[in-house]
Design a protein around this motif. Structure first.
Motif, mmCIF file in Angstrom:
data_model
loop_
_atom_site.group_PDB
_atom_site.id
_atom_site.type_symbol
_atom_site.label_atom_id
_atom_site.label_comp_id
_atom_site.label_asym_id
_atom_site.label_seq_id
_atom_site.Cartn_x
_atom_site.Cartn_y
_atom_site.Cartn_z
ATOM 1 N N GLN A 46 0.813 -1.220 0.000
ATOM 2 C CA GLN A 46 0.000 0.000 0.000
ATOM 3 C C GLN A 46 0.842 1.265 0.000
ATOM 4 O O GLN A 46 0.495 2.240 -0.655
ATOM 5 N N GLU A 47 1.942 1.248 0.733
ATOM 6 C CA GLU A 47 2.809 2.423 0.793
ATOM 7 C C GLU A 47 3.934 2.359 -0.235
ATOM 8 O O GLU A 47 4.665 3.324 -0.401
ATOM 9 N N ASP A 48 4.086 1.204 -0.884
ATOM 10 C CA ASP A 48 5.086 0.991 -1.930
ATOM 11 C C ASP A 48 6.519 1.224 -1.450
ATOM 12 O O ASP A 48 7.354 1.771 -2.174
ATOM 13 N N LEU A 49 6.793 0.807 -0.217
ATOM 14 C CA LEU A 49 8.146 0.927 0.317
ATOM 15 C C LEU A 49 8.982 -0.283 -0.093
ATOM 16 O O LEU A 49 8.454 -1.380 -0.285
ATOM 17 N N SER A 50 10.278 -0.075 -0.197
ATOM 18 C CA SER A 50 11.193 -1.174 -0.503
ATOM 19 C C SER A 50 11.438 -1.986 0.768
ATOM 20 O O SER A 50 11.106 -1.554 1.877
ATOM 21 N N LEU A 51 12.037 -3.159 0.607
ATOM 22 C CA LEU A 51 12.362 -3.991 1.765
ATOM 23 C C LEU A 51 13.294 -3.239 2.711
ATOM 24 O O LEU A 51 13.143 -3.303 3.930
ATOM 25 N N LYS A 52 14.241 -2.509 2.147
ATOM 26 C CA LYS A 52 15.190 -1.726 2.954
ATOM 27 C C LYS A 52 14.462 -0.639 3.736
ATOM 28 O O LYS A 52 14.741 -0.435 4.929
ATOM 29 N N GLU A 53 13.522 0.053 3.101
ATOM 30 C CA GLU A 53 12.769 1.101 3.789
ATOM 31 C C GLU A 53 11.904 0.519 4.907
ATOM 32 O O GLU A 53 11.792 1.111 5.987
ATOM 33 N N ILE A 54 11.316 -0.641 4.651
ATOM 34 C CA ILE A 54 10.503 -1.300 5.681
ATOM 35 C C ILE A 54 11.391 -1.717 6.847
ATOM 36 O O ILE A 54 11.038 -1.534 8.009
ATOM 37 N N GLN A 55 12.560 -2.250 6.523
ATOM 38 C CA GLN A 55 13.524 -2.650 7.548
ATOM 39 C C GLN A 55 13.852 -1.464 8.453
ATOM 40 O O GLN A 55 13.844 -1.582 9.678
ATOM 41 N N ILE A 73 13.735 -3.802 12.008
ATOM 42 C CA ILE A 73 13.911 -5.255 12.005
ATOM 43 C C ILE A 73 14.869 -5.603 10.871
ATOM 44 O O ILE A 73 15.156 -4.778 10.014
ATOM 45 N N SER A 74 15.345 -6.826 10.862
ATOM 46 C CA SER A 74 16.295 -7.238 9.837
ATOM 47 C C SER A 74 15.595 -7.362 8.480
ATOM 48 O O SER A 74 14.378 -7.542 8.397
ATOM 49 N N LYS A 75 16.404 -7.284 7.435
ATOM 50 C CA LYS A 75 15.863 -7.449 6.085
ATOM 51 C C LYS A 75 15.289 -8.852 5.915
ATOM 52 O O LYS A 75 14.278 -9.049 5.245
ATOM 53 N N ALA A 76 15.917 -9.831 6.554
ATOM 54 C CA ALA A 76 15.424 -11.209 6.492
ATOM 55 C C ALA A 76 14.049 -11.319 7.155
ATOM 56 O O ALA A 76 13.167 -12.030 6.657
ATOM 57 N N ALA A 77 13.842 -10.591 8.257
ATOM 58 C CA ALA A 77 12.547 -10.607 8.935
ATOM 59 C C ALA A 77 11.472 -9.955 8.067
ATOM 60 O O ALA A 77 10.326 -10.410 8.037
ATOM 61 N N VAL A 78 11.848 -8.899 7.353
ATOM 62 C CA VAL A 78 10.910 -8.245 6.428
ATOM 63 C C VAL A 78 10.519 -9.226 5.331
ATOM 64 O O VAL A 78 9.332 -9.419 5.051
ATOM 65 N N ASP A 115 10.720 -12.467 5.311
ATOM 66 C CA ASP A 115 9.980 -13.597 5.876
ATOM 67 C C ASP A 115 8.516 -13.235 6.117
ATOM 68 O O ASP A 115 7.614 -13.998 5.751
ATOM 69 N N ALA A 116 8.264 -12.061 6.702
ATOM 70 C CA ALA A 116 6.886 -11.621 6.960
ATOM 71 C C ALA A 116 6.142 -11.401 5.650
ATOM 72 O O ALA A 116 4.960 -11.747 5.532
ATOM 73 N N LEU A 117 6.821 -10.848 4.659
ATOM 74 C CA LEU A 117 6.213 -10.612 3.349
ATOM 75 C C LEU A 117 5.856 -11.942 2.682
ATOM 76 O O LEU A 117 4.723 -12.144 2.231
ATOM 77 N N LYS A 118 6.813 -12.851 2.654
ATOM 78 C CA LYS A 118 6.609 -14.151 2.013
ATOM 79 C C LYS A 118 5.503 -14.952 2.707
ATOM 80 O O LYS A 118 4.594 -15.481 2.049
ATOM 81 N N LYS A 119 5.552 -15.024 4.020
ATOM 82 C CA LYS A 119 4.547 -15.792 4.765
ATOM 83 C C LYS A 119 3.178 -15.123 4.723
ATOM 84 O O LYS A 119 2.154 -15.806 4.661
ATOM 85 N N GLY A 120 3.152 -13.806 4.745
ATOM 86 C CA GLY A 120 1.881 -13.087 4.677
ATOM 87 C C GLY A 120 1.186 -13.284 3.344
ATOM 88 O O GLY A 120 -0.024 -13.525 3.287
ATOM 89 N N VAL A 121 1.950 -13.189 2.253
ATOM 90 C CA VAL A 121 1.386 -13.416 0.918
ATOM 91 C C VAL A 121 0.899 -14.859 0.798
ATOM 92 O O VAL A 121 -0.204 -15.114 0.302
ATOM 93 N N ALA A 122 1.699 -15.802 1.263
ATOM 94 C CA ALA A 122 1.309 -17.216 1.203
ATOM 95 C C ALA A 122 0.026 -17.452 2.000
ATOM 96 O O ALA A 122 -0.853 -18.194 1.555
ATOM 97 N N ALA A 123 -0.082 -16.823 3.159
ATOM 98 C CA ALA A 123 -1.285 -16.984 3.984
ATOM 99 C C ALA A 123 -2.511 -16.431 3.264
ATOM 100 O O ALA A 123 -3.558 -17.080 3.225
ATOM 101 N N MET A 124 -2.378 -15.238 2.665
ATOM 102 C CA MET A 124 -3.517 -14.646 1.957
ATOM 103 C C MET A 124 -3.928 -15.506 0.768
ATOM 104 O O MET A 124 -5.117 -15.695 0.512
ATOM 105 N N GLU A 125 -2.953 -16.033 0.050
ATOM 106 C CA GLU A 125 -3.270 -16.912 -1.084
ATOM 107 C C GLU A 125 -3.961 -18.185 -0.593
ATOM 108 O O GLU A 125 -4.896 -18.672 -1.232
ATOM 109 N N ASN A 126 -3.529 -18.693 0.536
ATOM 110 C CA ASN A 126 -4.157 -19.881 1.118
ATOM 111 C C ASN A 126 -5.589 -19.581 1.564
ATOM 112 O O ASN A 126 -6.496 -20.379 1.311
#
Length: 96
Positions: free
Chosen positions: A31-40, A45-50, A52-63
């Motif tokens: 929604q805000e169109d921020l990059s992973l670095k900007e979200i971090q 939080i770490s870039k890996a945590a960003v 991970d949350a993005l990947k798992k969140g998208v997977a959850a919504m698709e599920n």
């Protein structure tokens, strides 16, 4: 990766079913169109945590969509109402 338009539509439907962190990351990314670095940097939080949350969140919504089909049903209803505007009045009166 999922398209931003589709992700925002799924987020509108399923946001409340996601973890708080997933909600924050998905909102900032889609929604805000921020990059992973900007979200971090914003969430401190770490870039890996960003990622991970993005990947798992998208997977959850698709599920959720695969199981509940709310987006598909909403599209069918929207298409029907567009083709038959007279029903919009009936729905409007039912909402009152």
């Amino acid at each position: 990766m999922i398209s931003h338009v589709f992700a925002n539509e799924l987020l509108d439907l399923y946001e409340g079913l996601l973890s708080q962190r997933q909600q924050e990351v998905l909102e900032l990314y889609f929604q805000e169109d921020l990059s992973l670095k900007e979200i971090q940097e914003n969430l401190n939080i770490s870039k890996a945590a960003v990622y991970d949350a993005l990947k798992k969140g998208v997977a959850a919504m698709e599920n959720f969509e695969e199981i509940l089909h709310l987006h598909a049903k909403s599209k069918i209803l929207s298409d029907f109402l567009e083709a038959h505007p007279e029903f919009e009045e009936i729905l409007g009166s039912l909402r009152e």
